[in-house]
Design a protein around this motif. Sequence first.
Motif, PDB file in Angstrom:
ATOM      1  N   THR A  89     -10.973   9.476 -10.590  1.00 31.05           N
ATOM      2  CA  THR A  89     -11.383   9.487  -9.187  1.00 31.05           C
ATOM      3  C   THR A  89     -12.168  10.747  -8.856  1.00 31.05           C
ATOM      4  O   THR A  89     -13.197  10.697  -8.169  1.00 31.05           O
ATOM      5  CB  THR A  89     -10.150   9.379  -8.266  1.00 31.05           C
ATOM      6  N   ARG A 128       0.558   1.796  -9.159  1.00 34.94           N
ATOM      7  CA  ARG A 128      -0.496   0.820  -9.416  1.00 34.94           C
ATOM      8  C   ARG A 128      -0.472   0.400 -10.889  1.00 34.94           C
ATOM      9  O   ARG A 128      -1.523   0.185 -11.491  1.00 34.94           O
ATOM     10  CB  ARG A 128      -1.856   1.422  -9.048  1.00 34.94           C
ATOM     11  N   HIS A 174       0.811  -1.213   0.000  1.00 35.58           N
ATOM     12  CA  HIS A 174       0.000   0.000   0.000  1.00 35.58           C
ATOM     13  C   HIS A 174       0.846   1.266   0.000  1.00 35.58           C
ATOM     14  O   HIS A 174       0.305   2.371  -0.087  1.00 35.58           O
ATOM     15  CB  HIS A 174      -0.926   0.009   1.219  1.00 35.58           C
ATOM     16  N   GLU A 210      -5.759   7.773  -5.090  1.00 35.19           N
ATOM     17  CA  GLU A 210      -4.902   6.657  -4.705  1.00 35.19           C
ATOM     18  C   GLU A 210      -3.641   7.210  -4.056  1.00 35.19           C
ATOM     19  O   GLU A 210      -3.053   8.172  -4.547  1.00 35.19           O
ATOM     20  CB  GLU A 210      -4.537   5.816  -5.932  1.00 35.19           C
TER      21      GLU A 210
END
Length: 308
Positions: A211, A232, A167, A227
């Motif tokens: 987003t 990613r 993450h 994010e």
Amino acid sequence: MISSVRKITPEYAELQVTTNYSFLRGASHIEELFAHAAILGVPALGITDRNSLAGIVRAHQRAADTGVRLVVGCRLDLSDRSSVLVYPTDRAAYSRLTRLLTIGKRRAGKGACNLGWDDLAAHADGLLAILLAGDPGPDDRPSPITDRLSRARDLFGNRAYLALTLHRRPNDAVRLERLARMAREHRLATVATGDVLYHVPQRRILQDVLTCIREGCTIDDAGFRRERFADRHLKSPADMARLFARYPDAVARTQEIVERCRFSLDELRYQYPTEVEDPALTPQQTLERLTWHGAARRYPGGVPGNVV
């Protein structure tokens, strides 16, 4: 004499790929993802769009074009906020998965899907599952993940796995270690995933825009709705092996899952539905009876004259 040691490239398949068929989430086309996977030497992609199999046909075509194998799957976001990646291992399991998605979408209405663990349990035969986990929390406090791990194990048995995903937040290494330990305690194997949203790093900007559209805000106001990390994108098997050097088995298991999920859209053929006929009636009489039966249900107060 200097001896040379041949470096063996690890085998890694990316099993968590979100495409632009996940509306306002994925920032790359399926064509781009498969083409770039071929360049990186990724042998297989698991397409896991949210509550949808909409992109699977196009992915099947692109897999044939590029030689990168498609692993059919999807991400199910359940009503208790659990998320599970599911992959059919055979044709019957694919049929069950499509019926499950139909149930969830009928229940929730347009653009949504409402499914719970009981729904998943009723359609779990032949599905392989990877449970997605967030922060396991402190060691001295119970976590929702504990219950979800137990549910996944009871429901899927040796077809259940727990995802290990970076993450890029503080204490990431500690988080992964806790998750790995919890998986061992619940007798679940771990598997590494990249949680891919786009094929190359440059698409991060587009993903931020998507987003903001989804959340109804501007880039300046998006904050942590964006994010939180910028990698990613698809990565090579060597990069994933380096990032998960402490968990080589989790990297290797991606290939294990690819081998277990042998279902292909090539297995599907058109099947004419079985008709229920009353041998005492002609086809025309059967049609008329069904029509009037449907009309009475549509107009419980009586069929209007113009409709008659």
